[in-house]
Design a protein around this motif. Structure first.
Motif, short mmCIF file in Angstrom:
data_model
loop_
_atom_site.label_atom_id
_atom_site.label_comp_id
_atom_site.label_asym_id
_atom_site.label_seq_id
_atom_site.Cartn_x
_atom_site.Cartn_y
_atom_site.Cartn_z
N GLU A 52 0.84 -1.20 0.00
CA GLU A 52 0.00 0.00 0.00
C GLU A 52 0.88 1.26 0.00
OE1 GLU A 52 -3.38 -0.06 -0.16
OE2 GLU A 52 -3.13 -2.23 -0.38
N PRO A 53 0.39 2.35 -0.61
CA PRO A 53 1.16 3.60 -0.58
C PRO A 53 1.18 4.18 0.84
CG PRO A 53 -0.92 3.91 -1.74
CD PRO A 53 -0.83 2.45 -1.40
N PHE A 54 2.29 4.84 1.17
CA PHE A 54 2.47 5.43 2.49
C PHE A 54 2.70 6.92 2.37
CE2 PHE A 54 4.09 1.04 2.86
CZ PHE A 54 3.18 0.58 3.79
N GLU A 55 2.49 7.60 3.48
CA GLU A 55 2.74 9.03 3.54
C GLU A 55 4.21 9.32 3.24
OE1 GLU A 55 0.66 11.65 4.27
OE2 GLU A 55 -1.01 10.22 4.21
N ARG A 56 4.45 10.38 2.50
CA ARG A 56 5.83 10.77 2.19
C ARG A 56 6.57 11.22 3.43
NH1 ARG A 56 7.30 15.98 -0.77
NH2 ARG A 56 9.55 15.81 -0.82
N MET A 57 5.93 11.99 4.29
CA MET A 57 6.51 12.50 5.53
C MET A 57 5.55 12.17 6.68
SD MET A 57 9.37 13.93 4.61
CE MET A 57 9.81 15.03 5.92
N PRO A 58 5.51 10.92 7.11
CA PRO A 58 4.51 10.51 8.11
C PRO A 58 4.83 11.04 9.50
CG PRO A 58 6.04 8.74 7.70
CD PRO A 58 6.39 9.83 6.72
N GLU A 59 3.77 11.14 10.29
CA GLU A 59 3.94 11.47 11.71
C GLU A 59 4.57 10.26 12.39
OE1 GLU A 59 3.27 14.35 13.36
OE2 GLU A 59 2.86 15.20 11.38
#
Length: 144
Positions: free
Chosen positions: A103-110
């Protein structure tokens, strides 16, 4: 040390950190997610296998540790080849959890954490099939 918790469905590999000893990463994901494949790529870069597919994960002294169940110690599944021997560590301190998925993930995740046996460790989401997956794991553990 305390008694191990129930086996955890994870592949565990460790990297030697000067002045810190072996520091392990727990690779989580469903069957076929690429846990063993990513572990093989990290092992090729000098990491060591702790456990493939299942690990005993337990807390001791406020830290998290992982070791292989005796029945699979020193072996890793190489998809398409079979189960093969691998130089393995008996025990390593686990400092990072990695959840594997396509699955795609946030580029700059918390920042996230995963709690195992009462100990919180940083959590990274990663697509193990990306060419840079090993480098991303190495970069994440270097920050710890």
């Amino acid at each position: 040390m305390t008694a191990p918790v129930q086996p955890t469905h994870a592949t565990v590999v460790a990297q030697w950190r000067s002045g810190r000893g072996w520091r392990a990463v727990l690779l989580f994901g469903p069957p076929g997610a690429g846990k063993s494949d990513l572990a093989l790529r990290l092992i090729a870069r000098g990491w060591r296998l702790v456990s493939d597919d299942y690990a005993h994960v337990f807390a001791s002294g406020g830290a998290l540790y992982a070791r292989a169940p005796e029945t699979i110690e020193g072996r890793i599944e190489v998809r398409g080849v079979g189960v093969t021997p691998s130089c393995a560590l008996g025990l390593a301190r686990a400092v990072l959890a990695v959840e594997l998925s396509d699955e795609p993930f946030e580029r700059m995740p918390e920042p996230e954490t995963r709690v195992l046996d009462g100990v919180s460790v940083p959590l990274l989401h990663l697509n193990p099939r990306e060419a840079s997956a090993g480098e991303k794991v190495a970069a994440a553990i270097a920050r710890l």
